[in-house]
Structure formats: C-alpha cells, structure tokens
Design an enzyme around this catalytic site. Structure first.
Site, PDB file in Angstrom:
ATOM      1  N   HIS A   1       0.896  -0.947  -0.063  1.00 51.09           N
ATOM      2  CA  HIS A   1      -0.128  -0.123   0.048  1.00 51.09           C
ATOM      3  C   HIS A   1       0.957   1.220  -0.034  1.00 51.09           C
ATOM      4  O   HIS A   1       2.036   1.201   0.407  1.00 51.09           O
ATOM      5  CB  HIS A   1      -0.946   0.011   1.209  1.00 51.09           C
TER       6      HIS A   1
ATOM      7  N   GLU B   1      -3.774   2.652  -7.161  1.00 53.97           N
ATOM      8  CA  GLU B   1      -4.278   3.546  -6.206  1.00 53.97           C
ATOM      9  C   GLU B   1      -3.251   4.659  -6.663  1.00 53.97           C
ATOM     10  O   GLU B   1      -2.125   4.682  -6.184  1.00 53.97           O
ATOM     11  CB  GLU B   1      -4.026   3.104  -4.650  1.00 53.97           C
TER      12      GLU B   1
END
EC number: 5.3.1.1
Length: 250
Positions: free
Chosen positions: A96, A166
């Site tokens: 992430h 993302e």
C-alpha cells in the site's frame, strides 16, 4: 467474466468493539449481497480475530493490511502470515502507498511479502500507483509498470493475486482519477501482466481501483472494461456507503 472485488481498508481506525459493530452493520447493510461481487474487510491487527468471528457465514473475506516476509523472529511490531492465517485471513494487502511512503516499503520487500503470502495459501492484493509529481512528470506508466514487474519478479503463478491501482494523489484527498484516467492505467497494468504471463492470465487477473472511491462514483468507475472493483478507504468506515459501493459492482 472477471468477478468484481471490493475491499474496505479500515487503516488505523476503530477499536475492537467499534470494528465488530461496524462489521455487523456492513453485513446487515449488504443483506443478501450479490454473487457478482466479492467483498472483503481489512480491520486493524487487534480487531482481526473479533471481526473474523463476526464475519463467519457472511461470505465477506477477512483481509489483513500487511504482513512480514519471515515466519518469526526478532521483528518487533511485525506479524507473520502464519499468525494471519490462524485468525482466518484469506487476503493480505501488500505494498500500500502508505506502507511505501511512511514505512520504507520497497519493490524488493513487496516482492518478498507477496511470495510469502502466496506460499502460505492466502491471496494477495498488490498495490501500485504513482505520486502527483510522477503523474505531472509524465512517468505514470513507467512507475506503475516497474512496481508490477518488480513486485511479481519470480512469482510463477498469480491466480491468487489481485492488483490494486491507487494513484497516491487521490488517496484521502477527495480527488479522484476520472474513469478514463483510471481505465488508461488499468489497461497499462493488464498489458504489463500480459507481457509477463501471457494474454490468458492478463485477462483473468482482477485489477481494483483505489483512491477516493465513493458510492456516488463507484458505478461509473466499475463500468470501465479493465476496472474490476475497488480498494476502499474512508468510505468503508460507513456501513451504508461501503454496501452501496459493493452493490455498484453487482
């Protein structure tokens, strides 16, 4: 046809009691759910066991936010795949942007974690994405392709792997990549996978979008041909909003 997948990443939010209550509310808000969209929830480490028990029988996957690449040892603050699997996790989020930005995660350590998770029998959500500076420099494609290629180096089988795009500039900022912008990068990711594994694998791999996804924009994003669901941050902390996003994938 690829089955959509929507995962709520709760990040560092909610106590164990609050997490259990939210998980219960999500189950109620989803009702019967839909077979066309897989749903998952990633609470904090302390809440994994309680949330996992709350999710039993719901069809909602228990997801971990990270893991270490060693089985055990002197790694203060870390959690192993064995520990996560023991509490019922079926997916682990790896790479992430917040892990890369704040905790020094690199493509190399992402790769080690991916291999460890897949070897454990759990599934991976590999996160990739560019910063605002990289987008403005016109190197989005270079950055994202490198993250995919390096993250998957030496990984022979990606059947149990999901990729989440993302754009870092859209996470928690209220800014969202347009559906066309997101689709362009998702296509690039699929083409990168095709170059590594062939057309059949690239057409089967699911690619989520993550970056200020809300109930109001989820349907438009999910309608894009290469967007297979979402990795949801802030909106997943509200049961009704998260359920609406999942249903947008149905």
């Amino acid at each position: 046809m690829r089955r959509k997948i929507v995962v709520g990443n709760w990040k560092m939010n909610k106590t164990v009691a609050e997490s259990t209550a939210l998980a219960t509310a999500v189950i109620a808000a989803l009702g019967d759910g839909c077979s066309a969209c897989e749903a998952g929830i990633a609470p904090t480490y302390p809440a994994l066991d309680a949330v996992g028990r709350a999710l039993e029988g719901s069809g909602i996957a228990l997801v971990a936010q990270n893991c270490h690449y060693e089985d055990d040892g002197a790694y203060t603050g870390e959690v192993s795949t064995g520990m996560l699997k023991a509490v019922g996790c079926s997916y682990v989020i790896i790479g992430h942007s917040e892990r890369r930005q704040y905790f020094g995660e690199t493509d190399e350590t992402v790769n080690l974690r991916i291999k460890k998770v897949l070897a454990s029998g759990m599934k991976v959500i590999l996160c990739v994405g560019e910063t605002l500076a990289e987008r403005e420099e016109g190197v989005t494609g270079t950055v994202v392709s490198r993250q995919v290629t390096e993250g998957l180096k030496g990984v022979a089988d990606i059947t149990d792997l999901v990729i989440a795009y993302e754009p870092v500039w859209a996470i928690g900022t209220g800014k969202t990549a347009s559906s066309d912008q997101a689709q362009e990068v998702h296509r690039l990711i699929r083409d990168t996978v095709k170059g590594m594994y062939g057309a059949e694998v690239s057409e089967a791999v699911r690619i989520q979008y993550g970056g200020s996804v809300k109930a109001s924009n989820a349907e438009e994003l999910f309608a894009m041909p290469d967007i297979d669901g979402g990795l949801i941050g802030g909106a997943s902390l509200n049961a009704a909003d998260f359920a609406a996003i999942v249903k947008a994938g149905c």
